[in-house]
Write a protein that holds these residues in place. Structure first.
Motif, PDB file in Angstrom:
ATOM      1  N   THR A 277       0.805  -1.453  -0.058  1.00 53.74           N
ATOM      2  CA  THR A 277      -0.269   0.035   0.076  1.00 53.74           C
ATOM      3  C   THR A 277       1.157   0.887   0.143  1.00 53.74           C
ATOM      4  N   ILE A 278       0.446   1.969  -0.958  1.00 49.31           N
ATOM      5  CA  ILE A 278       1.565   3.325  -0.535  1.00 49.31           C
ATOM      6  C   ILE A 278       0.209   4.737  -0.600  1.00 49.31           C
ATOM      7  N   THR A 279       1.264   5.446   0.484  1.00 49.45           N
ATOM      8  CA  THR A 279       0.323   6.215   0.916  1.00 49.45           C
ATOM      9  C   THR A 279       0.605   7.967   1.114  1.00 49.45           C
TER      10      THR A 279
ATOM     11  N   LEU B 142       1.250  17.982  -4.771  1.00 53.26           N
ATOM     12  CA  LEU B 142       2.251  18.647  -3.859  1.00 53.26           C
ATOM     13  C   LEU B 142       2.751  20.152  -4.327  1.00 53.26           C
ATOM     14  N   GLU B 143       3.155  20.579  -3.358  1.00 50.28           N
ATOM     15  CA  GLU B 143       3.862  22.035  -3.761  1.00 50.28           C
ATOM     16  C   GLU B 143       4.319  22.261  -2.750  1.00 50.28           C
ATOM     17  N   ILE B 144       6.633  22.025  -3.501  1.00 53.95           N
ATOM     18  CA  ILE B 144       7.360  22.351  -2.890  1.00 53.95           C
ATOM     19  C   ILE B 144       8.200  23.167  -2.970  1.00 53.95           C
ATOM     20  N   PRO B 145       9.057  23.622  -2.167  1.00 52.69           N
ATOM     21  CA  PRO B 145      10.065  24.909  -3.152  1.00 52.69           C
ATOM     22  C   PRO B 145      10.943  24.099  -4.137  1.00 52.69           C
ATOM     23  N   ASP B 146      11.569  25.031  -4.735  1.00 53.05           N
ATOM     24  CA  ASP B 146      12.465  24.531  -5.791  1.00 53.05           C
ATOM     25  C   ASP B 146      13.468  24.163  -5.423  1.00 53.05           C
ATOM     26  N   SER B 147      13.993  24.474  -3.928  1.00 50.50           N
ATOM     27  CA  SER B 147      15.421  24.347  -4.275  1.00 50.50           C
ATOM     28  C   SER B 147      15.216  23.086  -3.609  1.00 50.50           C
ATOM     29  N   THR B 148      14.434  22.647  -3.467  1.00 47.10           N
ATOM     30  CA  THR B 148      14.188  20.694  -2.779  1.00 47.10           C
ATOM     31  C   THR B 148      15.323  20.144  -3.541  1.00 47.10           C
ATOM     32  N   ASN B 149      15.729  18.499  -2.802  1.00 47.27           N
ATOM     33  CA  ASN B 149      16.510  18.247  -3.773  1.00 47.27           C
ATOM     34  C   ASN B 149      15.493  16.763  -3.670  1.00 47.27           C
TER      35      ASN B 149
ATOM     36  N   ILE C  66      15.584  14.089  -5.455  1.00 43.12           N
ATOM     37  CA  ILE C  66      17.026  12.941  -5.982  1.00 43.12           C
ATOM     38  C   ILE C  66      17.133  12.235  -4.525  1.00 43.12           C
ATOM     39  N   ILE C  67      16.766  12.920  -3.304  1.00 42.13           N
ATOM     40  CA  ILE C  67      16.563  12.045  -1.759  1.00 42.13           C
ATOM     41  C   ILE C  67      15.424  12.204  -1.482  1.00 42.13           C
ATOM     42  N   THR C  68      15.042  12.706  -1.778  1.00 44.10           N
ATOM     43  CA  THR C  68      13.339  13.294  -1.179  1.00 44.10           C
ATOM     44  C   THR C  68      11.909  12.662  -1.598  1.00 44.10           C
ATOM     45  N   PRO C  69      11.769  11.670  -0.984  1.00 43.90           N
ATOM     46  CA  PRO C  69      10.629  11.012  -1.181  1.00 43.90           C
ATOM     47  C   PRO C  69       9.383  11.822  -0.861  1.00 43.90           C
ATOM     48  N   PHE C  70       8.033  11.715  -1.451  1.00 41.97           N
ATOM     49  CA  PHE C  70       7.153  12.076  -0.533  1.00 41.97           C
ATOM     50  C   PHE C  70       5.663  11.255  -0.463  1.00 41.97           C
ATOM     51  N   ALA C  71       6.014  10.475  -0.584  1.00 47.71           N
ATOM     52  CA  ALA C  71       5.116   8.823  -0.120  1.00 47.71           C
ATOM     53  C   ALA C  71       6.094   7.705   0.968  1.00 47.71           C
ATOM     54  N   THR C  72       4.648   6.825   1.393  1.00 42.22           N
ATOM     55  CA  THR C  72       5.557   5.920   1.884  1.00 42.22           C
ATOM     56  C   THR C  72       4.544   5.072   1.639  1.00 42.22           C
ATOM     57  N   ALA C  73       5.193   2.913   1.665  1.00 42.36           N
ATOM     58  CA  ALA C  73       4.737   2.193   1.145  1.00 42.36           C
ATOM     59  C   ALA C  73       4.438   1.081   2.252  1.00 42.36           C
ATOM     60  N   ILE C  74       4.149   0.438   2.757  1.00 44.54           N
ATOM     61  CA  ILE C  74       3.565  -0.594   3.782  1.00 44.54           C
ATOM     62  C   ILE C  74       3.074  -2.559   2.992  1.00 44.54           C
ATOM     63  N   ASP C  75       3.898  -3.046   3.667  1.00 38.81           N
ATOM     64  CA  ASP C  75       3.217  -4.384   3.279  1.00 38.81           C
ATOM     65  C   ASP C  75       2.544  -4.942   3.848  1.00 38.81           C
TER      66      ASP C  75
ATOM     67  N   GLN D 298       2.462  10.758  -8.983  1.00 37.13           N
ATOM     68  CA  GLN D 298       1.898  11.637  -8.023  1.00 37.13           C
ATOM     69  C   GLN D 298       2.777  12.991  -9.004  1.00 37.13           C
ATOM     70  N   ILE D 299       2.382  14.276  -9.087  1.00 40.30           N
ATOM     71  CA  ILE D 299       2.502  15.571  -9.483  1.00 40.30           C
ATOM     72  C   ILE D 299       3.203  16.835  -7.866  1.00 40.30           C
ATOM     73  N   LEU D 300       4.574  16.887  -8.777  1.00 46.22           N
ATOM     74  CA  LEU D 300       5.367  18.114  -7.837  1.00 46.22           C
ATOM     75  C   LEU D 300       5.066  18.998  -7.901  1.00 46.22           C
ATOM     76  N   HIS D 301       4.359  19.787  -7.547  1.00 54.65           N
ATOM     77  CA  HIS D 301       5.045  21.493  -8.238  1.00 54.65           C
ATOM     78  C   HIS D 301       5.537  22.413  -7.795  1.00 54.65           C
ATOM     79  N   LEU D 302       6.788  22.531  -8.132  1.00 51.82           N
ATOM     80  CA  LEU D 302       8.279  23.327  -7.710  1.00 51.82           C
ATOM     81  C   LEU D 302       8.435  24.942  -7.675  1.00 51.82           C
TER      82      LEU D 302
END
Length: 274
Positions: A109-111, A116-123, A125-134, A171-175
């Protein structure tokens, strides 16, 4: 009254006969609704397939069992072979064999937020904005930024459990641009309203900049749509994705602007004109 006495007498006789039979009980207990080969999910309770047993004389019957476990191709899949023996107080017994197939057919299950709207300075490559469990095992969780359109990143998440079950999530990430630090000595009269400028110039800007681009109505994972402008060579991939040619209509489009990525790599956002 005679009728009632007769019924009572029969009841007493029946009780006496039952009591006499249990003094020399030779009837074995029996399993009820026994499932010889059930299949259950890995997070189900094994007690759900444990057999029920009854006896003609004893209100409770002892059950003992021995089991053998065979593991499958992944940790959550296994077969349990059980040998049950139920016996009453008279030493009568019944023996049954049960093979329980435990499977893992439920994907992770992905949650996360679909937009999302996030700053354009966000990295990114290393930043997920969702989680997953089984429900039964650990999860390998990855994400890919499949397309950049304007100030939006279209991100595709994938979660795979140890048995190979897969879930995906778009997911749509608006920078948005982080405003620079303002000099306290600046005159307030120099401020201006960006939205007003966009409202005044949006039609001209879109017409001037999108002449060499193709309008696509892009299908989002949440069922909504957004207008983007892409290069000619990118059109087939979008159509295969489920998009369609032309801008979205006012009802379908969920974002208040259209997006474009220019050939030089620059991304632009244009406020939708009313």
């Amino acid at each position: 009254m005679a009728k009632k006495i007769k019924i009572l007498t029969l009841a007493l006789l029946s009780t006496l006969l039952t009591s006499a039979q249990c003094e020399n009980d030779t009837i074995n207990p029996w399993f009820v609704n026994f499932q010889s080969e059930p299949t259950i999910e890995c997070d189900d309770n094994l007690l759900d397939v444990f057999p029920q047993v009854y006896d003609n004389c004893d209100s409770t019957v002892d059950v003992i069992w021995y089991e053998e476990v065979t593991y499958g191709d992944c940790p959550s899949v296994l077969n349990i072979t059980r040998y049950y023996r139920a016996f009453d107080d008279g030493g009568n017994q019944v023996i049954e064999t049960q093979v329980i197939h435990i499977v893992d057919e439920t994907p992770p299950t992905i949650t996360g937020e679909q937009y999302l709207e996030i700053p354009d300075s966000t990295n990114l490559i290393i930043t997920p904005f969702a989680t997953a469990i089984d429900n039964c095992s650990s999860v390998t969780f990855t994400y890919t930024d499949t397309e950049v359109s304007g100030d939006n990143v279209i991100r595709l998440y994938m979660a795979i459990d140890e048995c190979g079950n897969i879930s995906t999530f778009e997911q749509i990430l608006h920078l948005y641009q982080t405003p620079p630090d303002k000099d306290e000595d600046d005159d307030d009269d120099d401020d201006y309203d960006d939205d007003e400028d966009e409202d005044d110039d949006c039609e001209d800007d879109e017409e001037d900049n999108n002449n060499d681009r193709v309008a696509i109505c892009h299908h989002l994972g949440n069922g909504g749509w957004i207008t983007i402008y892409v290069a000619q060579q990118a059109v087939p991939a979008h159509l295969n994705h489920g998009d369609y040619l032309g801008p979205c209509n006012e009802i379908d489009q969920i974002l208040p602007y259209t997006l474009e990525k220019l050939p030089n790599g620059e991304v632009k956002k244009y406020k939708r004109c009313k």
